[in-house]
Design a protein around this motif. Structure first.
Motif, PDB file in Angstrom:
ATOM      1  N   UNK A  32      16.181 -17.554  81.066  1.00  0.00           N
ATOM      2  CA  UNK A  32      17.228 -16.762  81.553  1.00  0.00           C
ATOM      3  C   UNK A  32      18.679 -17.422  81.474  1.00  0.00           C
ATOM      4  N   UNK A  33      19.558 -16.339  80.918  1.00  0.00           N
ATOM      5  CA  UNK A  33      20.816 -16.798  80.591  1.00  0.00           C
ATOM      6  C   UNK A  33      21.473 -17.792  81.522  1.00  0.00           C
ATOM      7  N   UNK A  34      21.840 -19.017  81.342  1.00  0.00           N
ATOM      8  CA  UNK A  34      22.293 -19.868  82.403  1.00  0.00           C
ATOM      9  C   UNK A  34      23.300 -20.936  81.671  1.00  0.00           C
ATOM     10  N   UNK A  35      24.451 -20.126  81.155  1.00  0.00           N
ATOM     11  CA  UNK A  35      25.167 -20.993  80.355  1.00  0.00           C
ATOM     12  C   UNK A  35      25.735 -22.433  81.125  1.00  0.00           C
ATOM     13  N   UNK A  36      25.797 -22.387  82.313  1.00  0.00           N
ATOM     14  CA  UNK A  36      26.309 -23.646  83.106  1.00  0.00           C
ATOM     15  C   UNK A  36      25.309 -24.761  83.153  1.00  0.00           C
ATOM     16  N   UNK A  37      23.902 -24.396  83.182  1.00  0.00           N
ATOM     17  CA  UNK A  37      22.975 -25.412  83.175  1.00  0.00           C
ATOM     18  C   UNK A  37      22.711 -25.941  81.772  1.00  0.00           C
ATOM     19  N   UNK A  38      22.888 -24.850  81.028  1.00  0.00           N
ATOM     20  CA  UNK A  38      22.464 -25.316  79.557  1.00  0.00           C
ATOM     21  C   UNK A  38      23.650 -26.439  78.965  1.00  0.00           C
ATOM     22  N   UNK A  39      25.152 -26.168  79.333  1.00  0.00           N
ATOM     23  CA  UNK A  39      25.921 -27.108  79.075  1.00  0.00           C
ATOM     24  C   UNK A  39      25.952 -28.268  79.624  1.00  0.00           C
ATOM     25  N   UNK A  40      25.486 -28.596  81.132  1.00  0.00           N
ATOM     26  CA  UNK A  40      25.125 -29.587  81.513  1.00  0.00           C
ATOM     27  C   UNK A  40      23.995 -30.429  80.769  1.00  0.00           C
ATOM     28  N   UNK A  69      35.502 -21.047  85.842  1.00  0.00           N
ATOM     29  CA  UNK A  69      35.467 -20.590  87.209  1.00  0.00           C
ATOM     30  C   UNK A  69      34.286 -21.339  87.845  1.00  0.00           C
ATOM     31  N   UNK A  70      33.333 -20.575  88.758  1.00  0.00           N
ATOM     32  CA  UNK A  70      32.344 -21.229  89.330  1.00  0.00           C
ATOM     33  C   UNK A  70      31.308 -22.055  88.356  1.00  0.00           C
ATOM     34  N   UNK A  71      31.080 -21.344  87.265  1.00  0.00           N
ATOM     35  CA  UNK A  71      30.157 -21.798  86.287  1.00  0.00           C
ATOM     36  C   UNK A  71      30.592 -23.332  85.693  1.00  0.00           C
ATOM     37  N   UNK A 133      15.117 -25.145  85.903  1.00  0.00           N
ATOM     38  CA  UNK A 133      14.692 -26.218  85.187  1.00  0.00           C
ATOM     39  C   UNK A 133      13.469 -25.932  84.438  1.00  0.00           C
ATOM     40  N   UNK A 134      12.484 -25.400  84.686  1.00  0.00           N
ATOM     41  CA  UNK A 134      11.340 -24.911  83.967  1.00  0.00           C
ATOM     42  C   UNK A 134      11.858 -23.907  82.807  1.00  0.00           C
ATOM     43  N   UNK A 135      12.580 -23.126  82.928  1.00  0.00           N
ATOM     44  CA  UNK A 135      13.269 -22.398  81.779  1.00  0.00           C
ATOM     45  C   UNK A 135      13.953 -23.208  80.760  1.00  0.00           C
ATOM     46  N   UNK A 136      14.678 -24.080  81.246  1.00  0.00           N
ATOM     47  CA  UNK A 136      15.384 -25.089  80.359  1.00  0.00           C
ATOM     48  C   UNK A 136      14.420 -25.755  79.554  1.00  0.00           C
ATOM     49  N   UNK A 137      13.275 -26.358  80.194  1.00  0.00           N
ATOM     50  CA  UNK A 137      12.179 -26.971  79.600  1.00  0.00           C
ATOM     51  C   UNK A 137      11.679 -26.056  78.599  1.00  0.00           C
TER      52      UNK A 137
END
Length: 478
Positions: A32-40, A69-71, A133-137
């Motif tokens: 799922x699109x998650x720019x903030x967590x992907x950048x982290x 902003x919040x992201x 986190x599962x999606x990032x994995x």
């Protein structure tokens, strides 16, 4: 059957279907699109893979990917927090995995650290932390890793952070320093160095370690002769700082200071208030005779050279700035170009400058940087005790060089961003034993600053002063 862990306890493990098969990779499913967590995650990976600096990598990613902003705030919290807490997270994840955590593949370690940090140290809902986190994995490693990551994080959820710490930390009755080091995610040797400098293994040590985990304010320095601290505060929305007459403090969430107009116009720069105070202490030390030639012996990247150059220039004097790195020397030239500053690309231990010709000399020596751990998230895990020997030798050589360059009656300020005794009082004591120099009481050169101890040196602390843990000793050549 479960395998015993390092404490002799049986280690429950995720079921076999959730374990990533060795040597087999499945197709990755786009998360799922998650720019903030992907950048982290990309920041954490850069730190692990190429020894990158998180505070340099992440801002570039946020700009490049137009995250704001919040992201941006979420990405910052996750990236920096995960880097700071790495040792604590690794110990917990080691308990929750069916294999030693240091044997897990690096990309999967990054994902699990990021997930565990969210579960233990943020208000992110548990289901969101696990599922994202599962999606990032899946994206970073492959679909086969999803079950393993899910199972490990479910085990992490068996206790909150305090519960895990109570289970895994050393017994405080037997190892008070080790217990506090574990609780505040510091290597034990660093916690011991803080304890030695503070003379305390209890509450104040706890406060010092906790301060490294607090998100620090951004400190600005107003250029003398161009703008006052009051004017800079009005222009930036910050607050005039309590100690330095040129300092302004901004809220940690105020955004990228590089976007502020006073910084773009070189009316101000980012500089910790403790660094300002150490440089100013050199200018405040009592001196008889001429006071026109100053020297910054370790000038890169140019923050203190800019402040000193502006101050000496107000009285018609000059500053020589020495920096051995061509890149950093260029940075010094860039920020001091309109000041009476001459940059010398040379080794400060033998800069080929006229001996005994300077009135004031600053030695802002290379060091472990243990005083700025709150600003450099990964630094506590990057530095090793073995770094100290070479650094201490370099520090002594630079200080000896400075004493050869200052005139009789002139003053040298020895400054490091560390409280480690080997880099601070022991280095100064070694030079004093050589004779020909006396140590001045540095405390009067820090007017208005409280809790400075018995002297004659000054050691600043984040938990006492809100600054980096800067050390300053003032020496006069006889």
């Amino acid at each position: 059957m479960s395998n015993p862990d390092r404490h002799g306890r049986r280690r429950p493990r995720p079921n076999d279907r959730s374990r990533p098969p060795r040597g087999r990779k499945g197709p990755a499913r786009p998360p799922v699109e998650d720019a903030a967590r992907q950048a982290a995650l990309d920041t954490v990976a850069a730190v692990r893979e190429r020894d990158a600096y998180a505070n340099l990598v992440l801002p570039g990613l946020l700009r490049e990917r137009r995250i704001s902003g919040r992201d941006a705030a979420l990405a910052t919290e996750l990236a920096y927090g995960t880097c700071r807490a790495r040792g604590l997270l690794d110990a917990i994840l080691d308990e929750c995995s069916d294999r030693p955590f240091d044997k897990v593949d690096g990309p999967l370690q990054d994902v699990l650290r990021l997930g565990a940090y969210q579960l233990l140290r943020t208000r992110v809902p548990e289901h969101a932390a696990v599922s994202t986190t599962v999606d990032l994995a899946r994206a970073a490693v492959g679909s086969f890793a999803a079950g393993f990551v899910n199972a490990v994080l479910r085990r992490v959820l068996e206790h909150d952070e305090a519960g895990w710490v109570d289970r895994l930390a050393p017994d405080p009755a037997r190892d008070a320093v080790g217990n506090l080091a574990f609780r505040h995610a510091h290597p034990r040797w660093i916690a011991q160095a803080f304890a030695d400098a503070l003379g305390d293994t209890g509450e104040e040590l706890r406060e010092a370690l906790a301060a490294d985990d607090a998100r620090p304010a951004v400190h600005l320095v107003a250029r003398p002769g161009e703008v006052s601290a009051d004017e800079l505060a009005a222009m930036t929305g910050g607050d005039v700082a309590p100690y330095s007459p040129y300092a302004v403090r901004l809220d940690p969430g105020a955004g990228d200071p590089a976007d502020l107009e006073p910084l773009r116009e070189q009316l101000a720069a980012v500089q910790d208030e403790g660094s300002q105070l150490a440089a100013l202490a050199l200018t405040r030390a009592p001196l008889t005779g001429s006071d026109q030639r100053w020297l910054d012996l370790c000038a890169g990247p140019g923050g203190k050279a800019t402040l000193l150059g502006a101050l000496v220039g107000l009285d018609g004097g000059t500053l020589d700035a020495v920096e051995p790195s061509a890149h950093r020397a260029a940075l010094v030239r860039g920020v001091t170009g309109d000041l009476p500053v001459t940059v010398h690309e040379a080794d400060g231990r033998a800069p080929e400058l006229p001996a005994g010709s300077y009135d004031r000399v600053l030695v802002d020596a290379p060091c472990t940087g243990l005083g700025a751990l709150r600003r450099r998230p990964e630094a506590r895990w990057r530095r090793q005790p073995s770094d100290l020997a070479a650094l201490a030798r370099l520090q002594r050589e630079l200080l000896a060089s400075a004493l050869g360059l200052v005139r009789p009656g002139g003053v040298v300020a020895y400054v490091v961003c560390s409280p480690h005794l080997r880099e601070t009082v022991e280095t100064v004591d070694d030079v004093l034993r050589g004779g020909g120099v006396e140590q001045l009481d540095a405390r009067p050169a820090f007017p208005g600053v409280d809790q400075l101890g018995d002297g004659p040196h000054v050691q600043l602390w984040p938990h006492r002063h809100g600054t980096d843990a800067m050390f300053c000793a003032l020496l006069r050549k006889l």
